[in-house]
Write an enzyme that holds these catalytic residues in place. Structure first.
Site, PDB file in Angstrom:
ATOM      1  CG  ASP A 334      25.317  47.383  29.490  1.00 46.56           C
ATOM      2  OD1 ASP A 334      26.395  47.418  29.350  1.00 46.56           O
ATOM      3  OD2 ASP A 334      24.772  47.862  30.531  1.00 46.56           O
ATOM      4  CD  GLU A 375      25.993  31.345  34.872  1.00 49.09           C
ATOM      5  OE1 GLU A 375      26.048  30.953  35.881  1.00 49.09           O
ATOM      6  OE2 GLU A 375      26.520  31.857  34.525  1.00 49.09           O
ATOM      7  NE  ARG A 410      40.311  32.118  39.815  1.00 49.75           N
ATOM      8  CZ  ARG A 410      41.057  31.942  38.752  1.00 49.75           C
ATOM      9  NH1 ARG A 410      40.062  32.708  37.849  1.00 49.75           N
ATOM     10  NH2 ARG A 410      42.447  31.646  38.442  1.00 49.75           N
ATOM     11  CG  MET A 411      37.408  24.836  42.856  1.00 49.13           C
ATOM     12  SD  MET A 411      38.677  23.288  43.001  1.00 49.13           S
ATOM     13  CE  MET A 411      40.257  24.112  42.209  1.00 49.13           C
ATOM     14  CE  LYS A 423      29.895  23.735  37.569  1.00 48.16           C
ATOM     15  NZ  LYS A 423      28.719  23.714  39.193  1.00 48.16           N
ATOM     16  CG  ASP A 550      21.942  48.842  35.859  1.00 42.40           C
ATOM     17  OD1 ASP A 550      23.351  49.415  35.631  1.00 42.40           O
ATOM     18  OD2 ASP A 550      21.625  47.282  36.449  1.00 42.40           O
TER      19      ASP A 550
END
Lengths: 715, 553
Positions: A334, A375, A410-411, A423, A550
Site C-alpha cells: 500500500d 496537511e 470540500r474547502m 483553500k 487491515d
C-alpha cells in the site's frame, strides 16, 4: 482525506521487543540454556517421540544394540563408543529442546494474559442493559458482551457499539493504548487485553479454546507443529540417503567375510573377525554416514524460524506461510503508510499571476492555522520555514471565524476582518470564486494541472474582499516517500522480487510517486476488486504474491495472496483471512518476513550440504580402520594418519556428535542472509558449507584423534 | 608417435566429431519428436496396430504402454529362443535352456544385452536377426521415448499428457535409429565386417588364413548394437571379433556410434524446453565426466604396464593388437559410460584401477552420457536432486526449469536414485553370501570379488558387459542377474514417467533474479559434483574391497 493515526504505534524493527523473552536478540547460545533443556532432551529419548525423526531413531537403535554388545563383551573402546552414540542422540534432542525452550518463556507471558476472566453476556441483542455473568470459556461466536473501563476483554471479537482505549501490551508488548471503535477498520479486539476507558459492546468471533492468544501459545511452543511441504521433501531425501547408506553398510558384510576368509593369516581385531565387520564398527559406520547433522537440527531450524518471526512481533499461522514468504516474487505494498509517510506535505506555493508570493504565503498560513490535519500543519510549517511567517495559535486571532472542512463544501478557511480566505480542492475553490463574481485566470488551471502531473495534490487558495473573489495561488502538497525506500526496493529487485505499489490516487500521481520510490509497478485508483484481480493475474503467471492489509475489504485479497499479513490494528475479518498477523502493524515488515523465509530455507540447504560433505572424511577414517589389516594398500587412504583403527573410528563418531552441538547456534540463528542474486548466494554457501563441509571433518577428526590416541586400547 | 599421443589423437578426434554432431542430430531429433505429421509408412503401421497416433497419453497410460510392450517383447523373445529348432534359419541350433532364454530375453528387451551365452554356438540367424536385432532397435527407442516424455514434463505447462508412446517408439525407430544404423552398417561392411545369411563354412580370415566358422549378418547387427547402446554382439568376443570390428578406424566409428545419440539428446532437450543453454549445461556435465573417465582409464592402463610387460606384450593381454592399449581403453570407457556393454578388449585383463574405473563408470548410473534416452533421463533426475539442495541454498523452494521440486517430485527422484544401488549391492552381497554365487568367480581375492561386483553393476545399470573371467551361465546368476536387469530398467522408467506426470501439471514459475540459474558452469559443476559424491559415498566400501584393495599398493 486525512486519517488520524490513533492506534498503530509504529516502531522500528530494531527495538522491537517482547516482554519476558530472555536474551533473544543475538540468538546466541547460553550454556545455561543447554543445561535447562537437558531434562527435556532426555525425555525425548523415548522411541515413541523419536519415531518422527527416522535418522535419529536409527542412531538410537544402534546405540541400544552396541550397549548390548558392550555388556556382553566389555572393553574400553566398546563403552566409549556406546557413550558417544548415546550422546549423539541426546545432542540432537537437545537442539530441539533448546529451540522449544525459547518459545516457552514467551508462552508463559501469554498464559498470564489468558487467565480466567468473567464475561458479562447480554441476554439478547435488543436490550443492552441486561446481562448474565459467565466464565469467558463459555462464550460462543455471536455472543455479545459488555466491557467497561478497567475490565479485561473476555474473548476475540469485533466492537459493535462504542469506542474505547485499550491496553494491548499483553499481546504486543507496546504500552501505549490504542483506540478500538465500532464500524470501520479498527473494530477488532483481542481477548486478554484491557479496556482503559469507556464502554464497548463486543461481538465474540472465536470458538472456545481457539482464541488468538491460544493460537499464539501453541505457535511459540511449537506444539502440534505441522511439517511444511519443503520440510517433508527434505525429510524424504534424507530418508533416501539413510536407506542408501544402510544398504551400503549392511551389504558390505558378506564382502568383508569373503575378504577375511581370503586372508587367513590376518588375526581377528576389534574391527574385523571371521564374522565380518564387528557390530560395534558397523553401527559406528552407519551412524557416521547417515545424515545425522541435518537430521538432528532439522526440527530446531523450523522452530527457530517461527521464533525469529515472533521476535519481530509477527505471528505466522502456519510454517507453510513462512516458507512461502521465501518464494514470494511479487510484493504488493500500500502506498500510504508503507511507501510514503502517510500524509502529504506542503512543498511549494505557486502564486497566481499578479499575486505576490508573500501574499499567497500569508493567506495560505492564515487559512491553515486551525487546520489540525497533517496537511494543514505542514502548510503552516512550510510558510514559516520558507517565508519566515511566524506561527500563531488560532486563539491569538480573537475575531477570526474558522470555517471547518466539510465533505460537502470540500474547502476550509477563515473569515477575518471582512476578508474571507478559502483553500481546498481546485474544482471547489474555482467554483466558489466564480460564484462570487471572480474570474480565475487561465494560468491557474495550468498551475493545478502542473502539480497533478508531477504527482502532487494541488490546493487552491482564494480570497473574497468587498464581495469580489479572486484566486491567490496554488499550494503544492506532496507525498513524501519514506527515507531508504528506494534502497530497499533495489535490494528486492536483486532478490528477484517485483514490487507493486497500490494506491487510490489517480494514475498520474501514482506514476510520479512510483518513480520517486523506485517500485517496479503501480496500481492506481485501486479498488479491492482490482487488488484481487491483480493477485490472481500474478499467480496465474506462476508467481507467489505477498501483501499487507487491515480493512475488511482487504480480506478477500489477503486470503488470495500466498502470504497475507494482516495488521493487528485491523478488523477480525482481515486477521482471519491473512496467514500472518503483524502485532506492530508495520506494513514495511513484509520485507523482513521475506528475508526470514529465505533464511529458513537456506539454513536447511546449507546444513544438508554440510552433512553430506562430512561423509567423505569419515570414509577416509573408517575404511582404512576396517580393512587396512587385510589389504595394507588401503592404509594409503588414511590420509589423516590417524593413530590406530579404534581411535580413528571413535574420532569419527565423536566428531559426528560434537558437530551437532557446535551447529545448534547456527540452526537457531539461521545462516547469514544478504540479499543478492541467486548465483552469488549459491557460490558463497557452497564455498562455506560445501567445501567447508569437506574440509572441517578432516581437521576435526585429526584433532580428536590427537587427543584420544593416548587413551587405553586405542591403537 | 607414442602410444599416449596416439591415444590422445584418437580420443580428441572423437570428441570433436561428437561436438560437430551435437547440433544437427539434436535438432533433427527435436523435429522428429515434435512434428505433428506422420509419414505414410508410420500411418500404415498405426492402422495395422490399431493405434490412434494423435491421442495423447497421461503418464499412467504411457507407463502402461511401455510395460506392456516390453512384457510382450520378453515373451516373444523367450518363445523364439525356446522354439528356434522348429523355425527356419536355425543353423541347426538346439532350443535355448529356459533360464538362459529368460536371461537373454530380459537382457535384450531392457537394452542391457548381457550375454550369458556364446552367440555363434547358441543362436541361429532367425533369433539373431528377427529377435535380438529387432530388440536392439526398439529397446533403444523405448529409452528415447521415456526421455522425451520426461522432457515434455518440463516443457509443457499445466498439461495432463506426455505424448503418445507408440508414436515416440515408431518415430525413434524409423526416423532416428534405422537411417543412421543403415549408413553405419554400410561403412562397417566397407571396413571389412561381414553381412551374410550363409550356412557354416570355411572362411578366409583377415590375415589370409582359412577357418571353419559360423557366419552372421554382423555388420547390420553391429551398427545398431552400438548406436542403440545395446552391446550384444553376434559373436562371443563381441567387438573384438575381426568380422564385427575389423580395423582401428571401424573401432573409431563404433565408439562414435555408441555415444552420438546420447550426447546429442541434451540438445533435443534444450530445444524442447525452449532454452538451448539448458542443453549445453547438461551435455557439459556428461562431457566432463566422460573426458575425466577417459583420461583416468588411459592413465591407469598406460602407466601400469612398466617397461618389461610392455616389451614382452604382457600389457596387451586381453586386447587386440589392431587397437592397442589406449584405443581399447577409450572403447572400454565409452561402452561402460553408455550402458552399451559392447567390448573390444577384455575388461578382466585391465589393471585393478583401470578395471575399477570401468566399474565406477557403470555405478555412476549410466548418465555420462549414458544409454540412449536412459542417460538423459538419469541425468535430469540427478539435476532435480541437485536443484533441490542448491535451490534451498538460495532461499527458495527449489525449481528446475520453472517446475517446483516439492515432496512428490523429490520422492520420485529419490526412489529413482535408490533403485540401482539397492540392486547392485544386494545382488553382489547375495552372490558373495552363497556358495553358488561365489562359484562363478575365476579368480580369488579382491579380483574375484570385482568380477561379481562388475556383473551386478553391469546388469542393474543395464550395461551388459562383463569381466570376462566370470562364468555366469548358471541358474542362480541367470535368474538374479535377469531380475536386476528387469528391475533396473523398468522401476526407474515408471518413476521417471511418474515424475514427468507430476511436472507436466505445473505452471512454470517465472524466472527472476532470485531464481537459481541452471545453465551456468556453476550449476553444471554442482550436478557433476553431486553425481560423483553420491556414487562414491554409496559404493566406496564395495570398491575398497575390490579394485582399490587390489590396485593400491
Amino acid at each position: 482525506m486525512s486519517v488520524q493515526t490513533l492506534g498503530a504505534p509504529r516502531r522500528t524493527p530494531g527495538n522491537a521487543r517482547r516482554p519476558g523473552g530472555p536474551g533473544r536478540a543475538g540468538g546466541l547460545l547460553d550454556p545455561r540454556q543447554l543445561a535447562r533443556s537437558l531434562p527435556d532432551a532426555l525425555r525425548k529419548l523415548d522411541p515413541r517421540k523419536l519415531w518422527r525423526n527416522p535418522v535419529m531413531l536409527i542412531v538410537e537403535i544402534g546405540a541400544v544394540f552396541t550397549t548390548v554388545l558392550a555388556v556382553l563383551d566389555p572393553s574400553f573402546f566398546a563403552w566409549a563408543l556406546v557413550a558417544w552414540l548415546w550422546l549423539t542422540v541426546i545432542f540432537a534432542n537437545l537442539a530441539e529442546a533448546v529451540a522449544e525452550g525459547r518459545g516457552r518463556a514467551q508462552a508463559a507471558t501469554l498464559r498470564a494474559a489468558r487467565r480466567d476472566t468473567v464475561a458479562r453476556r447480554l441476554r439478547d441483542r435488543a436490550a443492552r442493559d441486561r446481562w448474565d455473568t459467565v466464565a469467558a470459556t463459555e462464550l460462543r461466536p455471536g455472543d455479545l458482551v459488555v466491557v467497561e473501563a478497567g475490565e479485561v476483554i473476555p474473548g476475540d471479537g469485533d466492537v459493535v457499539e462504542g469506542i474505547a482505549s485499550v491496553d494491548e501490551s499483553a499481546i504486543t508488548g507496546e504500552s501505549a493504548p490504542v483506540i478500538r471503535e465500532s464500524g470501520g477498520d479498527r473494530s477488532a479486539v483481542t481477548g486478554g487485553t484491557r479496556v482503559l476507558s469507556d464502554r464497548i459492546v463486543v461481538e465474540i468471533t472465536q470458538r472456545p479454546g481457539e482464541s488468538f492468544v491460544d493460537r499464539m501459545i501453541a505457535l511459540v511452543e511449537g506444539a502440534n507443529r505441522q511439517k511444511t511441504p519443503n520440510e517433508i521433501a527434505l525429510n524424504v531425501l534424507l530418508a533416501a540417503l539413510t536407506i542408501v547408506f544402510l544398504v551400503a553398510t549392511v551389504t558390505m558384510q558378506p564382502m568383508a567375510i569373503f575378504a577375511k576368509a581370503a586372508n587367513p593369516g590376518v588375526p581377528d581385531s576389534l574391527a574385523l573377525d571371521a564374522h565380518g565387520v564387528t557390530g560395534l564398527v558397523l553401527v559406528a559406520l552407519i551412524v557416521c554416514l547417515i545424515p545425522t547433522t541435518i537430521g538432528a537440527l532439522l526440527s530446531a531450524i523450523g522452530i527457530a524460524g517461527m521464533d525469529r518471526l515472533v521476535q519481530r512481533n509477527v505471528l505466522a499461522m502456519s510454517g507453510r506461510a513462512v516458507e512461502a514468504a521465501g518464494d514470494v516474487s511479487t510484493l504488493l505494498l500500500d502506498k500510504t503508510g508503507t511507501i510514503t509517510l502517510g500524509n502529504r506535505q506542503a512543498a511549494e506555493f505557486l502564486p497566481a499571476p499578479g499575486v505576490p508570493a508573500a501574499e499567497l504565503a500569508a493567506a495560505a498560513q492564515l487559512s491553515s492555522l486551525a487546520d489540525e490535519t497533517p496537511e494543514g500543519r505542514s502548510i503552516v510549517v512550510f510558510a514559516k520555514r520558507e517565508h519566515g511567517l511566524r506561527e500563531r495559535p488560532p486563539g491569538e486571532l480573537a475575531d477570526a471565524a474558522w470555517v471547518p472542512f466539510t465533505a460537502r463544501t470540500r474547502m476550509s478557511g477563515v473569515d477575518l476582518d471582512g476578508r474571507e480566505i478559502r483553500k481546498g480542492a481546485a474544482a471547489a475553490i474555482l467554483g466558489w470564486v466564480r460564484e462570487h463574481g471572480g474570474h480565475p485566470a487561465e494560468e491557474v488551471g495550468g498551475l493545478v494541472d502542473g502539480v497533478s502531473a508531477g504527482g502532487g495534490t494541488p490546493l487552491v487558495v482564494a480570497e473574497r474582499v468587498n464581495g469580489r473573489a479572486r484566486v491567490l495561488g496554488v499550494i503544492h502538497l506532496k507525498d513524501v516517500v519514506k527515507e531508504g525506500m528506494r534502497e530497499r526496493f533495489d535490494e528486492m529487485r536483486r532478490m528477484g522480487i517485483r514490487t507493486v505499489m497500490i494506491t487510490g490516487d489517480n494514475p498520474l500521481t501514482a506514476r510520479a510517486i512510483a518513480e520517486e520510490a523506485g517500485v517496479d509497478d503501480f496500481l492506481a485508483e485501486a479498488t479491492p476488486e482490482d487488488k484481487l484481480a491483480l493477485i490472481r493475474k500474478e499467480q496465474e503467471g506462476g508467481r507467489l504474491v505477498a501483501m499487507t492489509g487491515d480493512g475488511t475489504n482487504d480480506a478477500p485479497a489477503l486470503a488470495q495472496a500466498d502470504v497475507g499479513v494482516a495488521m493487528n490494528t485491523g478488523t477480525s475479518a482481515a486477521k482471519e483471512a491473512g496467514n500472518m498477523v503483524d502485532l506492530d502493524s508495520d506494513p514495511t515488515k513484509l520485507i523482513e518476513i521475506v528475508e526470514i523465509g529465505k533464511q529458513l530455507l537456506i539454513t536447511r540447504g546449507a546444513l544438508t550440504t554440510f552433512s553430506i560433505a562430512n561423509d567423505i572424511a569419515k570414509y577416509f577414517a573408517i575404511i582404512p580402520a576396517m580393512f587396512a589389516a587385510l589389504y595394507p594398500g588401503l592404509d594409503t587412504l588414511n590420509v589423516m594418519r590417524l593413530a590406530g583403527p579404534q581411535s580413528a573410528i571413535l574420532s569419527a563418531v565423536i566428531f559426528n556428535a560434537i558437530v551437532i552441538v557446535a551447529l545448534i547456534p547456527l540452526a537457531l540463528r539461521g545462516v547469514r542472509y544478504r540479499p543478492s542474486g541467486a548465483s552469488r548466494l549459491l557460490s558463497r554457501n557452497l564455498l562455506v558449507y560445501g567445501l567447508g563441509g569437506v574440509v572441517a571433518p578432516f581437521l576435526g577428526i585429526k584433532l580428536i584423534d590427537l587427543l584420544i590416541q593416548f587413551l587405553p586400547g586405542m591403537s | 608417435m607414442g602410444s599416449a599421443a596416439a591415444g590422445a589423437l584418437f580420443a580428441g578426434s572423437l570428441i570433436v566429431a561428437l561436438a560437430l554432431a551435437y547440433r544437427p542430430l539434436g535438432d533433427y531429433m527435436h523435429r522428429v519428436y515434435t512434428s505433428p505429421r506422420h509419414t505414410r509408412v508410420e500411418r500404415a503401421i498405426y492402422r495395422l496396430a490399431g493405434i490412434s497416433p494423435d491421442a495423447e497419453q497421461r503418464w499412467g497410460a504411457y507407463a502402461r504402454a511401455v510395460l506392456a510392450f516390453s512384457a510382450l517383447s520378453i515373451l516373444f523373445l523367450y518363445g523364439l529362443q525356446r522354439l528356434q529348432d522348429r523355425l527356419p534359419l536355425s543353423l541347426g541350433m538346439r532350443p535355448v535352456e529356459p533360464a538362459l532364454a529368460w536371461n537373454t530375453a530380459v537382457s535384450f528387451v531392457t537394452n542391457t544385452n548381457w550375454q550369458a551365452y556364446s552367440g555363434e554356438s547358441t543362436m541361429g540367424h532367425l533369433v539373431q536377426t528377427g529377435g535380438l536385432a529387432v530388440q536392439n532397435f526398439v529397446s533403444a527407442a523405448v529409452g528415447m521415448a521415456v526421455a522425451i516424455a520426461l522432457v515434455r514434463g518440463f516443457a509443457r505447462r499445466k498439461a495432463e499428457t506426455l505424448g503418445n508412446f507408440w508414436v515416440d517408439l515408431v518415430r525413434g525407430t524409423l526416423r532416428v535409429l534405422l537411417p543412421i544404423a543403415f549408413a553405419a552398417a554400410i561403412l562397417l561392411v566397407a571396413g571389412g565386417a561381414i553381412q551374410t545369411f550363409a550356412e557354416h563354412g570355411t572362411w578366409t580370415t583377415l590375415t589370409g588364413g582359412e577357418q571353419a566358422f559360423t557366419p552372421a549378418a554382423a555388420a547390420s547387427q553391429e551398427a545398431i548394437k552400438d548406436l542403440g547402446t545395446n552391446g550384444g554382439g553376434v559373436f562371443n568376443v563381441n567387438s573384438a571379433h575381426p568380422f564385427e570390428n575389423p580395423t582401428a578406424w571401424t573401432n573409431w566409428i563404433e565408439i562414435f556410434l555408441l555415444t552420438v545419440i546420447a550426447f546429442a539428446l541434451p540438445r533435443t532437450f534444450g530445444r524442447m524446453v525452449g532454452d538451448d543453454r539448458q542443453g549445453y549445461a547438461i551435455v557439459a556435465v556428461m562431457a566432463t565426466i566422460f573426458t575425466a573417465s577417459l583420461v583416468l582409464t588411459n592413465w591407469a592402463e598406460l602407466s601400469a604396464g612398466g617397461t618389461v610387460p610392455q616389451a614382452i606384450g604382457a600389457a596387451m593381454e586381453g586386447r587386440e593388437t589392431r587397437f592397442g592399449v589406449s584405443n581399447s581403453a577409450v572403447f572400454a570407457s565409452a561402452t561402460t559410460l553408455t550402458s552399451t556393454g559392447a567390448v573390444d578388449s577384455f575388461h578382466d585383463s585391465y589393471t585393478a584401477l583401470g578395471g575399477g574405473m570401468l566399474i565406477f563408470n557403470m555405478l555412476l548410473g549410466e548418465v555420462a552420457p549414458g544409454g540412449v534416452g536412459a542417460g538423459l533421463y538419469g541425468m535430469l533426475v540427478l539435476a532435480v536432486i541437485t536443484v533441490f539442495a542448491a535451490g534451498l541454498m538460495v532461499g527458495r523452494t527449489p525449481e528446475y526449469l520453472g517446475k517446483r521440486v516439492g515432496p512428490r517430485e523429490i520422492k520420485l527422484a529419490s526412489l529413482y536414485f535408490l533403485v540401482t544401488p539397492v540392486l547392485v549391492l544386494t545382488g553382489t552381497a547375495l552372490a558373495m553370501a552363497t556358495e553358488t554365487g561365489r562359484g562363478a568367480m575365476l579368480n580369488g581375492g579382491p579380483h574375484g570379488f570385482s568380477e561379481i561386483l562388475y556383473a551386478y553393476a553391469s546388469a542393474s545399470n543395464n550395461n551388459g558387459s562383463a569381466f570376462a573371467g566370470v562364468s555366469v551361465n548358471t541358474p542362480f546368476h541367470n535368474t538374479t542377474l535377469g531380475l536386476c536387469m528387469a528391475l533396473g530398467r523398468f522401476l526407474p522408467i515408471v518413476l521417471v514417467l511418474a515424475l514427468a506426470g507430476s511436472l507436466v501439471r505445473q505452471a512454470p514459475a517465472p524466472v527472476t533474479a532470485g531464481t537459481l540459474p541452471t545453465h551456468r558452469p556453476q550449476f553444471a559443476a554442482m550436478v557433476a559434483g553431486v553425481t560423483l559424491v553420491l556414487v562414491a559415498l554409496t559404493y566406496l566400501p564395495a570398491l575398497a574391497l575390490g579394485p582399490l584393495a587390489e590396485g593400491i599398493r
